[in-house]
Structures are given as structure tokens and as C-alpha cells.
Design an enzyme around this catalytic site. Sequence first.
Site, short mmCIF file in Angstrom:
data_model
loop_
_atom_site.label_atom_id
_atom_site.label_comp_id
_atom_site.label_asym_id
_atom_site.label_seq_id
_atom_site.Cartn_x
_atom_site.Cartn_y
_atom_site.Cartn_z
N SER A 170 39.53 8.47 7.15
CA SER A 170 38.82 8.01 5.95
C SER A 170 39.80 7.80 4.81
O SER A 170 40.84 8.47 4.72
CB SER A 170 37.83 9.11 5.57
OG SER A 170 37.35 8.93 4.27
N LYS A 203 39.80 15.87 7.74
CA LYS A 203 40.35 14.58 8.20
C LYS A 203 41.88 14.62 8.13
O LYS A 203 42.59 14.16 9.03
CB LYS A 203 39.82 13.43 7.35
CG LYS A 203 38.35 13.15 7.58
CD LYS A 203 38.10 12.56 8.96
CE LYS A 203 36.62 12.40 9.26
NZ LYS A 203 36.34 12.09 10.65
N TYR A 211 35.74 18.42 3.63
CA TYR A 211 35.61 17.27 4.54
C TYR A 211 36.93 16.50 4.60
O TYR A 211 37.47 16.22 5.67
CB TYR A 211 34.47 16.35 4.08
CG TYR A 211 34.49 14.99 4.74
CD1 TYR A 211 34.14 14.83 6.07
CD2 TYR A 211 34.90 13.84 4.04
CE1 TYR A 211 34.18 13.57 6.69
CE2 TYR A 211 34.95 12.59 4.63
CZ TYR A 211 34.58 12.46 5.97
OH TYR A 211 34.64 11.23 6.57
P1 NAD Z 1 27.20 9.72 11.76
O1 NAD Z 1 26.85 11.09 11.33
O2 NAD Z 1 26.16 8.65 11.65
O3 NAD Z 1 27.76 9.74 13.26
C1 NAD Z 1 28.46 10.82 13.79
C2 NAD Z 1 27.83 11.17 15.12
O4 NAD Z 1 28.55 12.27 15.70
C3 NAD Z 1 26.37 11.61 15.02
O5 NAD Z 1 25.60 10.84 15.91
C4 NAD Z 1 26.39 13.11 15.41
O6 NAD Z 1 25.21 13.46 16.07
C5 NAD Z 1 27.63 13.15 16.30
N1 NAD Z 1 28.29 14.47 16.36
C6 NAD Z 1 28.66 15.27 15.34
N2 NAD Z 1 29.30 16.35 15.81
C7 NAD Z 1 29.34 16.24 17.17
C8 NAD Z 1 29.87 17.02 18.21
N3 NAD Z 1 30.48 18.19 17.95
N4 NAD Z 1 29.74 16.60 19.48
C9 NAD Z 1 29.13 15.43 19.75
N5 NAD Z 1 28.59 14.64 18.81
C10 NAD Z 1 28.71 15.04 17.52
O7 NAD Z 1 28.51 9.30 10.94
P2 NAD Z 1 29.20 7.86 10.80
O8 NAD Z 1 28.96 7.37 9.43
O9 NAD Z 1 28.86 7.02 11.95
O10 NAD Z 1 30.73 8.32 10.86
C11 NAD Z 1 31.47 8.31 12.06
C12 NAD Z 1 32.85 8.86 11.79
O11 NAD Z 1 33.48 8.09 10.78
C13 NAD Z 1 32.86 10.31 11.29
O12 NAD Z 1 33.95 10.97 11.88
C14 NAD Z 1 33.06 10.16 9.79
O13 NAD Z 1 33.70 11.29 9.23
C15 NAD Z 1 33.96 8.93 9.74
N6 NAD Z 1 33.85 8.22 8.47
C16 NAD Z 1 32.62 7.82 8.03
C17 NAD Z 1 32.52 7.16 6.80
C18 NAD Z 1 31.18 6.71 6.29
O14 NAD Z 1 31.06 6.42 5.11
N7 NAD Z 1 30.13 6.62 7.11
C19 NAD Z 1 33.67 6.91 6.04
C20 NAD Z 1 34.90 7.34 6.53
C21 NAD Z 1 34.99 7.99 7.75
C1 UD1 Z 2 32.14 9.34 -0.43
C2 UD1 Z 2 32.96 10.58 -0.25
C3 UD1 Z 2 34.14 10.26 0.67
C4 UD1 Z 2 33.64 9.72 1.99
C5 UD1 Z 2 32.78 8.49 1.71
C6 UD1 Z 2 32.17 7.92 2.94
C7 UD1 Z 2 32.67 11.92 -2.30
C8 UD1 Z 2 33.31 12.45 -3.52
N1 UD1 Z 2 33.41 11.07 -1.55
O1 UD1 Z 2 32.95 8.34 -0.99
O2 UD1 Z 2 34.90 11.42 0.89
O3 UD1 Z 2 34.72 9.35 2.83
O4 UD1 Z 2 31.70 8.86 0.82
O5 UD1 Z 2 31.15 8.72 3.44
O6 UD1 Z 2 31.53 12.25 -1.99
N2 UD1 Z 2 27.32 6.69 -6.72
C9 UD1 Z 2 26.37 6.66 -7.72
N3 UD1 Z 2 25.11 7.14 -7.41
C10 UD1 Z 2 24.78 7.63 -6.19
C11 UD1 Z 2 25.77 7.67 -5.18
C12 UD1 Z 2 27.03 7.19 -5.48
O7 UD1 Z 2 26.62 6.21 -8.82
O8 UD1 Z 2 23.62 8.06 -5.99
C13 UD1 Z 2 28.66 6.12 -7.01
C14 UD1 Z 2 29.82 7.07 -6.84
O9 UD1 Z 2 30.06 7.77 -8.03
C15 UD1 Z 2 30.95 6.11 -6.44
C16 UD1 Z 2 30.23 5.00 -5.68
O10 UD1 Z 2 28.87 5.08 -6.07
O11 UD1 Z 2 31.51 5.54 -7.59
C17 UD1 Z 2 30.31 5.15 -4.16
O12 UD1 Z 2 29.87 6.46 -3.81
P1 UD1 Z 2 29.68 6.90 -2.28
O13 UD1 Z 2 28.86 5.88 -1.57
O14 UD1 Z 2 29.18 8.30 -2.29
O15 UD1 Z 2 31.14 6.80 -1.68
P2 UD1 Z 2 32.50 7.49 -2.19
O16 UD1 Z 2 32.29 8.39 -3.34
O17 UD1 Z 2 33.50 6.41 -2.36
#
Ligand code: NAD
Ligand code: UD1
Length: 338
Positions: free
Chosen positions: A124, A152, A148
Site C-alpha cells: 500500500s 505492510k 496497519y
Molecule cells: P478485502 O477485505 O475486501 O479482501 C481481503 C480478503 O482477505 C477478504 O475476503 C478476507 O475475508 C480475506 N482474509 C483476511 N484474512 C484472511 C486469512 N487469514 N486467510 C484467508 N483469507 C483472509 O480487502 P481488499 O480491499 O480487497 O484488499 C486486498 C489487499 O490489498 C489487502 O491486503 C489490503 O491490505 C491491500 N490494500 C487494500 C487497499 C484498499 O484501499 N482496498 C489499499 C492498499 C492495499
Molecule cells: C486510507 C488509509 C490507508 C489505506 C487506504 C486504503 C488512513 C489514515 N489511511 O487511506 O492507510 O491504505 O485508506 O484502504 O485511514 N475522507 C473524508 N471523509 C470520509 C472518509 C475520507 O473526508 O468519510 C477523506 C480523507 O481525509 C482523505 C480522503 O478522503 O483525504 C481519502 O480517504 P480514504 O478513502 O480513507 O483513504 P486514505 O486516507 O488515503
Amino acid sequence: MKILVTGGTGYIGSHTCIQLIQAGYTPVIVDNLCNSKISVLPRIKRIAGHEITFIQADVRNKEAMVDILQGHDIDAVIHFAGLKAVGESVEHPLEYFDDNIHGTLTLIDAMREAMIKRLIFSSSATVYGDPASVPITEDFPTSATNPYGRSKLIVEECLTDFQKANPDWSITLLRYFNPVGSHPSGLLGEDPQGIPNNLMPFVAQVAVGRREFVSIFGNDYPTQDGTGVRDYIHVMDLADGHIAALQHVGPKAGLHVYNLGTGNGYSVLDMIHAFEKACGKTIPHQFASRRSGDIAECWADPSKAKQDLKWSAKRNLEEMTADAWRWQSTNPQGYPED
Ligand code: NAD
Ligand code: UD1
């Protein structure tokens, strides 16, 4: 080629499975369903046109993982499984370290036993902490601002050391910026449990009438309109980034690190206005104080991925919001329970 997709019923994993199938790969999903629903599977099948193998298991169960890796003749692993809510990680750090760190270490141990040496890991942009400037390149200093993010960062460091000691492995760390949007069919999308932490699902739930208004966390940042700026990337583009990584660096031994972002920054107000256009409604919003741990702006320099992976994000803000709205309006309560 068979690809084990851990966390494959989750938000990014499910979209990636579709793109894997499109590209001719065979995904095998492992998920413990702690943050996703089994009802995702018939939808993946509907889009793909055929069944997909699903195994309910936990990546922390080494024996189960070795059996799956060997029994399904897996060639490479994309590791999405993990926990991702920043606020929850502050309250329950051990759970986060266990799932995200112990989970990944167990998985690579199982891969070593099964002699599978290709891994793509979901990292991330959070590993850049509060960056000194934007756009962010992969060589920027890394740091953690919450458990978190620390999970990572620690996994990235462990995988880097492990790859050094095992130079015939191909390990790719993909640093995602802010994934948004949904599959254009409206069948797959983001389905957060409880109150959404992230901006886009919150906005979508306001638009559909599940919540009253969006609180904008801070309007006094040094940005063009005072609200936070992020690099929002369509989840289908993100999914395509995994295919590109599999094709271009998957076969190459080494430690590969890429930003997956668009290179564009949009403010919270930009996102709300774009969503209003997509759904044809006004999104009520109020300014609130800054959210602790937030940064003013964060966007990627994606040129390394463009050069090496021949990948760049193709879908614009209009598609991100239109697809997110299609999903939310046709599935106002998210996925059904079963
Ligand atoms: P998500 O929660 O929708 O998907 C993660 C999946 O992993 C879920 O289906 C959950 O049931 C499964 N899971 C969790 N722990 C497990 C375990 N121990 N064994 C087997 N399954 C397990 O999340 P996502 O948004 O699809 O994110 C996927 C990956 O990307 C994560 O590692 C997350 O940290 C990373 N990531 C997500 C974002 C984002 O904004 N969505 C941003 C940066 C990184
Ligand atoms: C957040 C996480 C980041 C994670 C990413 C993806 C934090 C501090 N960071 O990033 O670690 O990798 O999600 O899951 O939580 N905002 C509002 N109102 C809301 C929600 C968000 O104004 O109800 C604003 C936030 O202040 C930010 C932007 O929207 O400026 C995006 O927020 P968000 O979607 O939560 O993502 P990140 O903060 O970038």
C-alpha cells in the site's frame, strides 16, 4: 497457468480473478471469508462464464496451504488476504500483526515447502508515511504511522530479506494507491462491513440513502481547495496491474517494487462532485476536523510500472464514479448473505 489468489472473494481479489480469467489464467481462490461473502462466487461465475475453484481456508494454516498449493498445481500466488482498516488496527494491533504478518510468513513457508517461487504481494501507499513531496516514486523513504501500515512495511522488509536469501524467487511488491470503482457489470463491488472508513464507499452510501451526509475531514490543508488529495485508481486498472506484473516480472527472479496509481491527484470535493454527476443527485456534505493520521496529499509517479510492466491506468474519474454508482445503486445493501 494456475494462480492461487488468497483473499480472492474480497474487493480487489474478486476483480482480479475476473481479469485473470480474461487473460487466460486459472485462478484458485483461498479465503476465510472474514471480510467477504460466499455470494461473490456465483457473480464471478456469471461474469466469467464458468465455475471457479474456491477453498475456504485461512492462510495462517500452513498444512492446509501446502495441500492446496500442491494439490492444485499452483504456479504463482497473488496474496491479497489480510486486514485493512486503519482505525481497527490501532485498537487491535495484535490481530493485524497476526493476520497480515504471520499470515504472509506462513504462506511463504508453505510455498517454500511446495516449491512455488512466484509471489505478488498487496502492499500500500501507506508505506510512504507522510511523504516529503509528490508525486511519490518507489525509492522514497518508507515509514509506518499506524499498526496497519506497520504490518505492510514489516512484510515488505521480511519479503525483501527472504528474496535476498532465496535469489531464485520472484517477489513483487505492488503498492496500491486508492482503489475505487467496481466491475462495469455492477455485479461486483466494494462491500464494507459497518460504517465505511474510506471516502468513496461512504459517498456511495450517502447517494443511495443509507447515510445522511459525508463529513469532509479537514478543509484547511495546503491543497487547491483545502481538502485532502489522493490518487484514486479504478479497481479494474489495479486488477490489470496484477496481470501485467505476472506477465512481465513474474518469470524474472528478483525483488520487484511498483506503485500502482494513476499519477493524478483529486481532492475530496473533486470526488464528491464527480459522484454527484454520476448519480444525478446532490451529495450532502459538511466540513469536519481533520482525521488523525491523515496527510494533505498523496499521489503516485507510476512511470516505473509503465516502463517495466507496460501497464498504466486507463479508466478516468467518470468511469470510477459511474461504475461505483452502478454497483451501489443495484446492490444498495451490498452482497447478499449467501
Ligand atoms: P478485502 O477485505 O475486501 O479482501 C481481503 C480478503 O482477505 C477478504 O475476503 C478476507 O475475508 C480475506 N482474509 C483476511 N484474512 C484472511 C486469512 N487469514 N486467510 C484467508 N483469507 C483472509 O480487502 P481488499 O480491499 O480487497 O484488499 C486486498 C489487499 O490489498 C489487502 O491486503 C489490503 O491490505 C491491500 N490494500 C487494500 C487497499 C484498499 O484501499 N482496498 C489499499 C492498499 C492495499
Ligand atoms: C486510507 C488509509 C490507508 C489505506 C487506504 C486504503 C488512513 C489514515 N489511511 O487511506 O492507510 O491504505 O485508506 O484502504 O485511514 N475522507 C473524508 N471523509 C470520509 C472518509 C475520507 O473526508 O468519510 C477523506 C480523507 O481525509 C482523505 C480522503 O478522503 O483525504 C481519502 O480517504 P480514504 O478513502 O480513507 O483513504 P486514505 O486516507 O488515503
